[in-house]
Design an enzyme around this catalytic site. Structure first.
Site, mmCIF file in Angstrom:
data_model
loop_
_atom_site.group_PDB
_atom_site.id
_atom_site.type_symbol
_atom_site.label_atom_id
_atom_site.label_comp_id
_atom_site.label_asym_id
_atom_site.label_seq_id
_atom_site.Cartn_x
_atom_site.Cartn_y
_atom_site.Cartn_z
ATOM 1 C CG ASP A 178 37.288 42.426 40.656
ATOM 2 O OD1 ASP A 178 37.871 42.903 41.192
ATOM 3 O OD2 ASP A 178 37.942 41.978 39.329
ATOM 4 C CD GLU A 212 43.584 51.651 40.493
ATOM 5 O OE1 GLU A 212 42.640 50.574 40.664
ATOM 6 O OE2 GLU A 212 43.720 52.481 41.320
#
Lengths: 394, 264
Positions: free
Chosen positions: B64, B53
């Protein structure tokens, strides 16, 4: 085209809820419940009771004769600066804390830039005895120490946002992350008409008490319930949304928004979003914001911390896009001069945010018969140091 | 759409041939140095990772934690962008044969142009996208046709709070796999796996979804990887690998050592 939010949270092409799945249940819970709760009788009773007895509403609509004389028109000031805590921000935090209680939430989080929304949130949390955490950019904390102290005095925890440029947008990111980590017991009180649907509409509804009062007051004072022009500053745009709300679709009323041009629109240090921004997705909504060609957010600049946001709320992007509202921008210096002028002519020291709206009188000529309402969104006490250093007052 | 079935997606091949312990590794494009993207992909493949990824950095990544955000900021400062990444990956299929996903927030992709982005992904040989802030309804109405036409699978996230009916809806819209977020958290926030999480893993496993699931967020070492693999087809590691990269003096060796420590 009608100005209203559709079922999925769009105003025309702007709005929506662009959120990661981690936030979906919280935002969906709000979306499904906010209108029902707001429309309940007991909610309305408690909301208006607190606005009257605690906040000090209705705020006056004051015919400012000397500044009207200067600009040869009729200027009414909607005195949101007289609210408890010194700005319109508390209209929204009162509404949202009552909503959070009815959703069974036990903790409140908020983001703040200059600290005005943080103070308004800490205030209502103290009032209700609910735990409060405010995220504030580390840089803003050092620039706005008195507001950090106010929040702590009222029992709120203030957490520095240390990511990015350590200002409002980073505080917003940190608040969203905290909400992701605490999905069940926490309500996030967003301070402006930004964020994923239903926030922009919900905040506008709570702020719409401004234009609701304006209608009654204008009828009493002028014999008709609408002005020719409404003038308000726009950072995210909550005070403007509140002042415009009941006139969104009244074409007799010209809506005027003032953005911050900082050191000049093309100086590289500006927050004039409608000129410099492009459509994109930030903080859960599709709106206009300042960004690089690669889609990275550009840090805004304004002398006024409350206008120091890279975007505008989706409803304002829509008002701009459709031409329903006129947009002006004022530089730091133009705003400071307008703030000094109001102080001298009316004995009212406005917040520097609000001063950007007042600067429009130097840019646009109104007729002698026009009725112009300026939303005086906040008082200038918090900005005293900026006034002192800009005008070399001491 | 016709094209859906004509393009052979590497994710489908992988899930057909490997039944368990699938390891997917996330890292930020252009990190630690701008031109490290392709070498790191080679080291990951050589070390035994099953899926790569590649993260497209964004200035405001709300899902995040500090590790991934810091790596993204550094990558942006070094000049990483959607355009630069697609240039770097131009000839990637000469070197990498395992599935490649691009993961990032919607805005940088929209500014590049969604249609052009999807076409470029097909030319390069990208297998799917993970765009956490793309809403399901908008995906179905606006974005899906372009992705389908270019053979790109869209990977959706589910969390412990996702209601069962929505898990079903997501399963029906998904192709490739479902990204099962291990707990209510941002990336890199929690370590280890609790009993509470195991109940959630079992609940999803018992729903017998049509797509396989990979567990991500909070998976950082052999122990948490193996635990996750008991309840799913595999797991995803991001922040822990980025921490390795941030301290690395030899990317090849450090990547190999890290992957070996997970799967050996």
């Amino acid at each position: 085209m009608k100005v209203e939010v559709d079922e999925r949270g769009y105003y025309g092409q702007f709005g929506g809820a662009y959120i990661p799945e981690m936030l979906y249940p919280n935002v969906e819970e709000l979306r499904l419940n906010y209108l029902d709760i707001i429309h309940q009788d007991d909610f309305q009773r408690e909301f208006h009771y607190l606005l009257t007895e605690y906040v000090g509403r209705p705020t006056p609509l004051y015919l400012a004769e000397r500044i009207s004389e200067k600009y040869q028109t009729n200027i009414y000031l909607k005195r949101e600066d007289l609210n408890h805590t010194g700005a319109h921000k508390i209209n929204n935090t009162i509404g949202q804390i009552l909503l959070a209680k009815r959703l069974g939430k036990q903790r409140i989080i908020a983001e703040t830039g200059a600290g005005q929304h943080g103070v308004a949130t800490a205030t209502v949390c103290a009032l209700m005895g609910i735990e409060c955490t405010v995220f504030m950019g580390e840089l803003d904390m050092s620039r706005q120490k008195p507001n950090v102290a106010r929040m702590r005095l009222m029992g709120a925890e203030v957490i520095p946002a240390t990511s990015g440029n350590k200002t409002l947008k980073d505080a917003t990111n940190e608040a969203m992350r905290h909400w992701i980590n605490h999905p069940e017991d926490t309500h996030y009180i967003i301070g402006s008409v930004i964020g994923p649907h239903p926030y922009p509409e919900m905040v506008a509804i709570f702020q719409s008490v401004i234009s609701e009062e304006m209608k009654k007051q204008l009828l009493e004072k002028t014999g008709r319930d609408y002005p020719d022009h409404i003038l308000a500053c726009v950072g995210g745009g909550s005070n403007a949304a509140g002042a415009f709300y009941h006139y969104y679709n009244d074409q007799r009323v010209n809506l005027i928004a003032a953005e911050a041009a900082g050191h000049g629109i093309h100086s590289g240090e500006s927050a004039a979003t409608t000129v410099l921004g492009k459509p994109g997705i930030l903080h859960g909504t599709r709106t206009l914001f300042m960004q690089t060609e690669d889609g990275q957010v550009i840090e805004p600049y304004s002398i006024s911390a409350g206008l120091d946001y890279p975007g505008i709320g989706p409803v304002h992007a829509h008002l701009f896009d459709t031409g329903r509202a006129e947009f002006y921008s004022a530089t730091d210096d133009e705003a400071m001069e307008a703030g000094m002028l109001l102080s001298k002519l009316e004995g009212i020291i406005p917040a520097i945010e609000t001063a950007h709206a007042l600067a429009v009188f130097e840019k646009k000529k109104f007729s002698k018969e026009d009725i112009v309402v300026v939303n005086l969104s906040g008082r200038g006490d918090k900005d005293l140091e900026t006034y002192i250093s800009w005008a070399k007052l001491v | 759409m016709q094209t859906e079935t004509t393009i052979d997606n590497r994710l489908d091949q992988l899930f057909k041939t490997k039944k368990s312990s699938i390891l997917s590794i996330y890292f930020t494009a252009g990190y630690p140095k701008l031109n490290d993207t392709v070498p790191i992909m080679e080291y990951l493949q050589d070390s035994g990772a099953d899926i790569i990824e590649v993260g497209i950095p964004f200035s405001d990544p709300i899902a995040d934690g500090p590790t991934i955000q810091a790596s993204g900021n550094q990558a942006i400062l070094q000049g990483m962008s959607v355009r630069t990444l697609l240039d770097q990956l131009q000839d990637i299929r000469k070197k990498i044969h395992i599935p490649i996903l691009l993961m990032g927030y919607l805005n940088p992709v929209l500014q590049y142009g969604f249609e052009a982005f999807c076409e470029k992904c097909r030319q390069i040989g990208i297998d799917g996208l993970i765009i956490p802030d793309m809403p399901l309804a908008e995906y179905q109405e606006i974005y899906k046709p372009n992705m389908d036409a270019n053979g790109l699978f869209n990977i959706f996230l589910i969390t412990p709070q996702t209601p069962e009916s929505r898990v079903r809806e997501i399963d029906n819209s998904s192709r490739g796999f479902i990204y099962m977020v291990s707990s209510a958290s941002i990336t890199g926030a929690k370590k280890g796996i609790s009993d509470h999480q195991i109940q959630y893993f079992q609940r999803i496993r018992d729903m017998d979804l049509k797509n396989p699931a990979l567990i991500g967020f909070g998976i950082s070492d052999k122990q948490s990887f193996e635990k996750a693999c008991e309840f799913s087809r595999g797991a995803i590691i991001g922040s822990a690998f980025i921490q390795v990269l941030s301290k690395s003096v030899n990317l090849k060796e450090d990547t190999q050592n890290f992957i070996t420590s997970i799967i050996a």
